[in-house]
Design a protein around this motif. Structure first.
Motif, PDB file in Angstrom:
ATOM      1  N   TRP A 106      -3.420  -6.917  11.816  1.00 53.51           N
ATOM      2  CA  TRP A 106      -4.139  -6.599  10.598  1.00 53.51           C
ATOM      3  C   TRP A 106      -3.721  -5.193  10.155  1.00 53.51           C
ATOM      4  N   THR A 107      -4.417  -4.622   9.213  1.00 51.22           N
ATOM      5  CA  THR A 107      -3.945  -3.334   8.708  1.00 51.22           C
ATOM      6  C   THR A 107      -5.089  -2.340   8.634  1.00 51.22           C
ATOM      7  N   GLU A 108      -4.709  -1.097   8.547  1.00 53.74           N
ATOM      8  CA  GLU A 108      -5.681  -0.063   8.257  1.00 53.74           C
ATOM      9  C   GLU A 108      -5.099   0.807   7.135  1.00 53.74           C
ATOM     10  N   ILE A 109      -5.919   1.102   6.146  1.00 55.71           N
ATOM     11  CA  ILE A 109      -5.465   1.988   5.068  1.00 55.71           C
ATOM     12  C   ILE A 109      -6.374   3.201   5.031  1.00 55.71           C
ATOM     13  N   TRP A 110      -5.819   4.279   4.548  1.00 56.25           N
ATOM     14  CA  TRP A 110      -6.619   5.513   4.512  1.00 56.25           C
ATOM     15  C   TRP A 110      -7.117   5.733   3.096  1.00 56.25           C
ATOM     16  N   LEU A 111      -8.417   5.813   2.948  1.00 58.25           N
ATOM     17  CA  LEU A 111      -9.014   6.028   1.633  1.00 58.25           C
ATOM     18  C   LEU A 111      -9.700   7.383   1.630  1.00 58.25           C
ATOM     19  N   ARG A 112      -9.462   8.106   0.592  1.00 61.21           N
ATOM     20  CA  ARG A 112     -10.051   9.431   0.501  1.00 61.21           C
ATOM     21  C   ARG A 112     -11.573   9.330   0.591  1.00 61.21           C
ATOM     22  N   GLY A 113     -12.152  10.184   1.417  1.00 61.42           N
ATOM     23  CA  GLY A 113     -13.605  10.201   1.554  1.00 61.42           C
ATOM     24  C   GLY A 113     -14.122   9.189   2.574  1.00 61.42           C
ATOM     25  N   MET A 119       0.834  -1.200   0.000  1.00 60.71           N
ATOM     26  CA  MET A 119       0.000   0.000   0.000  1.00 60.71           C
ATOM     27  C   MET A 119       0.865   1.244   0.000  1.00 60.71           C
ATOM     28  N   ARG A 120       1.862   1.254   0.869  1.00 57.27           N
ATOM     29  CA  ARG A 120       2.709   2.437   0.971  1.00 57.27           C
ATOM     30  C   ARG A 120       3.483   2.657  -0.340  1.00 57.27           C
ATOM     31  N   ASP A 121       3.965   1.535  -0.926  1.00 61.25           N
ATOM     32  CA  ASP A 121       4.677   1.665  -2.193  1.00 61.25           C
ATOM     33  C   ASP A 121       3.764   2.242  -3.264  1.00 61.25           C
ATOM     34  N   ALA A 122       2.468   1.917  -3.142  1.00 58.64           N
ATOM     35  CA  ALA A 122       1.524   2.420  -4.128  1.00 58.64           C
ATOM     36  C   ALA A 122       1.007   3.808  -3.759  1.00 58.64           C
ATOM     37  N   GLY A 123       1.469   4.369  -2.630  1.00 55.64           N
ATOM     38  CA  GLY A 123       1.091   5.727  -2.266  1.00 55.64           C
ATOM     39  C   GLY A 123      -0.150   5.837  -1.425  1.00 55.64           C
ATOM     40  N   ILE A 124      -0.626   4.731  -0.878  1.00 55.82           N
ATOM     41  CA  ILE A 124      -1.802   4.778  -0.015  1.00 55.82           C
ATOM     42  C   ILE A 124      -1.327   4.751   1.436  1.00 55.82           C
ATOM     43  N   PRO A 125      -1.726   5.723   2.262  1.00 61.17           N
ATOM     44  CA  PRO A 125      -1.320   5.691   3.674  1.00 61.17           C
ATOM     45  C   PRO A 125      -1.843   4.406   4.329  1.00 61.17           C
ATOM     46  N   ALA A 126      -0.977   3.740   5.069  1.00 59.17           N
ATOM     47  CA  ALA A 126      -1.380   2.459   5.675  1.00 59.17           C
ATOM     48  C   ALA A 126      -0.593   2.242   6.950  1.00 59.17           C
ATOM     49  N   ARG A 127      -1.119   1.379   7.819  1.00 56.15           N
ATOM     50  CA  ARG A 127      -0.417   1.062   9.073  1.00 56.15           C
ATOM     51  C   ARG A 127      -0.835  -0.318   9.555  1.00 56.15           C
ATOM     52  N   VAL A 128       0.021  -0.879  10.408  1.00 58.45           N
ATOM     53  CA  VAL A 128      -0.260  -2.199  10.990  1.00 58.45           C
ATOM     54  C   VAL A 128      -0.968  -1.984  12.322  1.00 58.45           C
ATOM     55  N   VAL A 129      -2.015  -2.752  12.559  1.00 57.95           N
ATOM     56  CA  VAL A 129      -2.680  -2.717  13.860  1.00 57.95           C
ATOM     57  C   VAL A 129      -2.551  -4.102  14.477  1.00 57.95           C
ATOM     58  N   THR A 130      -2.086  -4.144  15.736  1.00 59.25           N
ATOM     59  CA  THR A 130      -2.029  -5.440  16.422  1.00 59.25           C
ATOM     60  C   THR A 130      -3.067  -5.434  17.533  1.00 59.25           C
ATOM     61  N   GLY A 131      -3.370  -6.625  17.962  1.00 59.32           N
ATOM     62  CA  GLY A 131      -4.392  -6.754  19.008  1.00 59.32           C
ATOM     63  C   GLY A 131      -4.837  -8.200  19.044  1.00 59.32           C
ATOM     64  N   TYR A 132      -6.100  -8.413  19.327  1.00 59.36           N
ATOM     65  CA  TYR A 132      -6.624  -9.777  19.396  1.00 59.36           C
ATOM     66  C   TYR A 132      -7.833  -9.873  18.487  1.00 59.36           C
ATOM     67  N   GLN A 133      -8.016 -11.027  17.948  1.00 58.34           N
ATOM     68  CA  GLN A 133      -9.150 -11.219  17.073  1.00 58.34           C
ATOM     69  C   GLN A 133      -9.943 -12.418  17.540  1.00 58.34           C
ATOM     70  N   GLY A 134     -11.226 -12.223  17.730  1.00 53.57           N
ATOM     71  CA  GLY A 134     -12.092 -13.327  18.112  1.00 53.57           C
ATOM     72  C   GLY A 134     -12.109 -13.526  19.617  1.00 53.57           C
ATOM     73  N   GLY A 135     -12.117 -14.787  20.005  1.00 55.43           N
ATOM     74  CA  GLY A 135     -12.247 -15.119  21.425  1.00 55.43           C
ATOM     75  C   GLY A 135     -13.119 -16.339  21.563  1.00 55.43           C
ATOM     76  N   GLN A 136     -13.101 -16.917  22.750  1.00 57.44           N
ATOM     77  CA  GLN A 136     -13.902 -18.115  22.954  1.00 57.44           C
ATOM     78  C   GLN A 136     -15.051 -17.780  23.886  1.00 57.44           C
ATOM     79  N   TYR A 137     -16.259 -18.111  23.451  1.00 51.57           N
ATOM     80  CA  TYR A 137     -17.403 -17.795  24.287  1.00 51.57           C
ATOM     81  C   TYR A 137     -17.581 -18.892  25.314  1.00 51.57           C
ATOM     82  N   ASN A 138     -17.689 -18.480  26.582  1.00 51.20           N
ATOM     83  CA  ASN A 138     -17.919 -19.460  27.643  1.00 51.20           C
ATOM     84  C   ASN A 138     -19.405 -19.448  27.971  1.00 51.20           C
ATOM     85  N   PRO A 139     -20.137 -20.483  27.529  1.00 45.17           N
ATOM     86  CA  PRO A 139     -21.586 -20.467  27.729  1.00 45.17           C
ATOM     87  C   PRO A 139     -21.973 -20.609  29.202  1.00 45.17           C
ATOM     88  N   ILE A 140     -21.058 -21.154  30.028  1.00 46.02           N
ATOM     89  CA  ILE A 140     -21.409 -21.361  31.436  1.00 46.02           C
ATOM     90  C   ILE A 140     -21.436 -20.022  32.166  1.00 46.02           C
TER      91      ILE A 140
END
Lengths: 659, 304
Positions: free
Chosen positions: A457-464, A422-443
């Protein structure tokens, strides 16, 4: 030379009980201690047992001081200090063991056991889990029984009645403990400052990311946080728990830009929002995790320019906070010059092939959205593999190697490569870290998010449209996002009972987690806020904690005075027993110097013998005996005489004889 | 020490040398209103001791030598026909005295023995339908030869129980015997002695003794001792409640003589051998020695 008679000796049976208590006290610390300390403790314990068995002599003063110096030096060598949590505990363990070398009086044994009580409490510096608390309760029971066993005159150690007695003691203490737990005023934050090294070795996300750092984290099934949703939780694919945002790339490692506080929010949301409460395990960092960008933030936290939610202080204790998130939102519609520069930064001369690829794709696709679609299509259609065990990448041109050569990677590889394109193509972009998902405990009805759910994952900035989340991993392994890592990588993801295919085991594991969660919420999470709420419910809402503390102290001491008075009234008939107790103290003092009273020896015979052996004691010993006879055998005992007798006996000293 | 009893003991020790413990025990027995049994081989000074006590306390003294043909009426007395008045009149026997020495009581028949023992118990005699009280104080010192001597009727246990104490004088030690050999005749010496007390004074002392305090702690000890003999299978029979009372009374007298107003365990220990050994019998005949029985008992029971 001073020759001491065997004043006090522990029978082997009692010694064994003492050593059992010690083993239980040291056990939770043992895995953390250097091997030599554990071995030393075991060696001294074995010596102690044999010594009591075969009546070995205790080592002399010089030897003991030498051993103490050695222990200090050893701790200094192992830890580089004698202060702090780890070194302090190690020193205490050694001190406890060394005390075994000089158990010459009952007093020493008492000191030894009290040190045991203290040492077991230090386990709380490492963990406050329910299981540990239960274990410590058992240890306190054993320690209390040991205290009774060694104080009991009988030579053999009768365990069961002592256990019963100490259990009943602990049971009696329970309501008091509960009352103090609920009502004793809590100051916010820990009561004392924990040593600096108290929060080391905690796993979790860091403020930088290089290939392999998240896949490493994904192998741990430790809990990162638990989430309690108000209402139904959103679908798994929408659970992006946003953590550190990484914008700066040096060719190998992504790192976070220095946090800048968000001044002017360009943040628009569409209801409905999702409301939930997070219980975050301590990770010793500032991040608070929330779904996407939170619409409302908890107290003592703030948002940065790149929409990270940061606490004002490192999260060193389990933290509970409530957040409302809006899953449909736009943010950062306008990008400042500085932000744009940060989001387009690239190391010079790195990854030429990637740059060429980006430019080729840029030319072939019409707009920014088309470019994104093209890159994702590439990930999906070409033979890219999602794996926890990717091959190592070279330190230079790593993205080139990944995209054109190995094509095997974990989420950080895909996110990193995607942002670079993305950056090479001129689109502002960044890496976001964190957690994805999780396990639901029904009890328990809550979501468990583990370290194995760590994700990039990533975030890119799109005009508009502003910043838009794009998860390239979802293109490679859709099941990772839709179901979870154990579905995407059935053979590589961490094991553990919670992921077991056996439904019973899974059920038990979830139940256990649910119990732990309850413990965290209701016992560990009982802070001054909750306490204030309880007081309000009791109608004491406006009272200051000082006032409440005084009231509590007065109430408790009042109750104790009433209890004391009641017991004293009951004891009045047992006045003569107090006479006997006092006299026995007198006998014990003499016994320590080798003048033990025989069981069938009357007081007059005894004092005659004492006087013969130690003429200098004659006057005081006779006075005490006369008073004792008047009180115990006389017709009218009175309290003043008893008081006098006890005073005389308290002041009665028998010096050691030099022979 | 109580001054009067101390004076008595001091005087008595001049006559019977080296037997202070026995003298004190017999005086305690007297103060506790009990009767004393002295068991020993002939010639050990049993009669001298009886004489001595009678003299020092100013008591009226009679002596009966028990033989196998002695009849109860020889002790108690008999009604004799008075020809002048044409009536039967009672001639009191030697029992009508304050201190009676019943010498060699086990030489006579059980019938005669029991006549004496009944009088001892009740302090009165009944003949011809008429009850006559014995003088106060009334104190019997009986002597007997050890049971293995020829021509003896051993006293049954029930009758031994009537004696508060049983003591043995034993051989004198070498020094004491030398004093005896060098000195004058003991009988003459006794006659030279001045009485230390009047019979009325003795009665007053006996009343004082009863006031000596026995605390719960002391009674606990006493009962522990007694219960030990009842529980321990070593003893044929345990001590009876009468024995408990005997122990208590003797300990009171002993404490009084020591000048105390309360009994301490030592008092109990001092009188215990004299009080219990004739009431206890070992299961094994081998260790029937009284001193051993008492020592064992005291050794085994701790003072609470």
């Amino acid at each position: 030379m001073i020759r001491r008679r065997a004043d006090f000796s522990l029978s082997p049976a009692k010694t064994l009980w003492l050593l059992l208590a010690q083993a239980l006290v040291i056990a939770p610390h043992a895995p953390r201690l250097p091997m030599w300390i554990t071995l030393t403790s075991i060696a001294i314990a074995v010596w102690r047992y044999l010594a009591s068995r075969w009546q070995w002599r205790a080592p002399g003063r010089v030897t003991r001081i030498l051993l103490l110096a050695l222990a200090l030096a050893g701790v200094l060598a192992s830890y580089g200090t004698v202060f702090g949590r780890d070194a302090g505990v190690a020193l205490l363990v050694l001190a406890l063991s060394l005390k075994l070398l000089e158990l010459t009086q009952l007093r020493d044994v008492m000191l030894y056991l009290f040190l045991g009580y203290f040492l077991i409490t230090t386990s709380f510096l490492y963990s406050q889990s329910m299981a540990l608390a239960g274990y410590m309760l058992v240890v306190v029971l054993i320690l209390t029984s040991a205290l009774m066993v060694v104080s009991h005159p009988a030579r053999e150690a009768r365990i069961r009645p002592r256990l019963r007695q100490s259990a009943s003691l602990l049971l009696q203490a329970l309501p008091v403990a509960l009352l103090l737990f609920l009502l004793f005023p809590r100051v916010s934050g820990p009561l004392w400052n924990l040593p600096k090294d108290a929060h080391h070795g905690i796993t979790g996300l860091s403020d930088s990311m290089s290939p392999g750092s998240i896949s490493q984290l994904s192998r741990s099934d430790a809990v990162a946080f638990r989430v309690d949703f108000d209402g139904e939780p959103p679908a798994n694919a929408e659970l992006y728990w946003r953590g550190p945002v990484l914008s700066h790339y040096n060719g190998e490692t992504w790192s976070a830009a220095p946090p800048r506080r968000l001044r002017r929010s360009e943040f628009h949301v569409q209801p409905p929002g999702v409301h939930y409460t997070v219980t975050l395990e301590p990770h010793n960092r500032l991040w608070l995790f929330a779904l996407d960008v939170p619409g409302s933030i908890p107290n003592d936290s703030y948002l940065t320019q790149d929409y990270q939610l940061l606490a004002r202080q490192r999260v060193e204790q389990r933290l509970r906070y409530s957040v409302t998130s809006y899953l449909k939102h736009t943010e950062g519609a306008r990008l400042s010059h500085y932000e744009r520069r940060v989001a387009l930064q690239l190391p010079a001369g790195e990854n030429p092939l990637t740059r060429a690829l980006a430019q080729r794709l840029r030319a072939s696709s019409g707009n920014d959205a088309g470019l994104v679609a093209a890159v994702l299509r590439m990930f999906r259609q070409q033979p890219f593999v999602y794996t926890l065990n990717p091959p190592l990448l070279p330190t230079h041109n790593g993205a080139d190697a990944f995209l054109f050569n190995t094509r095997r990677g974990f989420c950080e590889h895909y996110a990193s490569a995607f942002v670079l394109i993305m950056r090479d193509a001129g689109i502002p972009a960044r890496v976001v870290t964190g957690y994805q998902g999780g396990q639901y405990n029904p009890i328990g009805g809550y979501l468990i998010v583990r370290q194995s759910d760590a994700h990039a994952w990533t975030e890119i900035w799109l005009r508009g449209r502003g910043w838009v989340r794009v998860d390239p991993t979802a293109a490679v392994a859709p099941s990772r996002v839709e179901v979870g890592i154990e579905a995407a990588l059935p053979n590589e993801a961490p094991g553990g009972l919670v992921f077991s295919h056996n439904s019973l085991l899974r059920h038990v594991a979830l139940m256990w987690d649910s119990l732990n969660n309850g413990w965290n919420q209701w016992v560990l999470g009982y802070d001054n806020n909750r306490q204030t709420r309880l007081w309000s419910q009791l109608g004491l809402g406006n009272a200051s904690w000082q006032w409440l503390a005084s009231a509590l102290a007065l109430t408790v001491s009042g109750a104790l005075i009433v209890l004391f008075g009641y017991l004293t009234l009951r004891q009045r008939g047992a006045n003569r027993d107090r006479v006997r107790d006092a006299y026995q103290r007198f006998c014990r003092k003499l016994e320590r110097r080798g003048l033990a009273r025989a069981a069938q020896e009357g007081p007059l015979d005894y004092v005659r013998r004492v006087t013969r052996a130690r003429p200098e004691l004659a006057g005081r010993a006779r006075r005490i005996t006369q008073l004792y006879i008047a009180l115990r055998y006389g017709p009218t005992p009175n309290a003043a005489q008893l008081h006098k007798l006890r005073g005389l006996i308290r002041r009665f000293r028998v010096r050691r004889v030099r022979r | 020490m109580h001054p009067l009893t101390q004076a008595i003991v001091k005087q008595a020790c001049k006559i019977i040398v080296g037997k202070e413990q026995q003298i004190r025990q017999s005086l305690a027995c007297l103060l506790a209103r009990g009767h004393l049994l002295i068991e020993d081989i002939p010639g050990m000074g049993k009669t001298t001791l009886a004489h001595l006590l009678a003299r020092l306390l100013g008591l009226q003294f009679n002596r009966i030598q028990f033989t196998s043909d002695l009849l109860p009426s020889d002790i108690i007395g008999a009604a004799i026909y008075d020809r002048a008045g044409a009536t039967f009149s009672f001639h009191p026997g030697p029992i009508f005295t304050q201190l009676l020495l019943a010498d060699e009581i086990n030489r006579t028949t059980p019938k005669t023995q029991s006549a004496l023992l009944e009088a001892m118990e009740e302090h009165q005699v009944t003949t011809e339908g008429e009850t006559r009280t014995l003088p106060e104080p009334f104190f019997v010192i009986a002597t007997q030869n050890p049971a293995y001597h020829a021509g003896t009727f051993p006293l049954p246990e029930s009758q031994l129980d009537r004696f508060l104490m049983r003591i043995q004088l034993g051989y004198p030690d070498r020094w004491a015997e030398r004093v005896l050999l060098q000195g004058k005749d003991r009988r003459l010496l006794i006659d030279e002695l001045e009485p230390c007390a009047e019979p009325a004074e003795l009665v007053a002392l006996q009343l004082e003794v009863e006031k000596v305090h026995a605390s719960d702690a002391l009674l606990d000890y006493l009962q522990s001792l007694v219960e030990h003999t009842r529980r321990n299978p070593r003893y044929n029979t345990g001590l009876s409640p009468r024995a408990s009372l005997a122990l208590l009374h003797s300990a009171r007298a002993w404490a009084f003589m020591e000048g105390r107003h309360q009994i301490v365990p030592e008092d109990l220990q001092a009188v215990l051998p004299a009080v219990v050994t004739h009431r206890l019998r070992h299961d094994t005949t081998a260790a029937d020695d009284g001193a051993t029985i008492a020592a064992e008992l005291l050794e085994e029971v701790p003072i609470p």
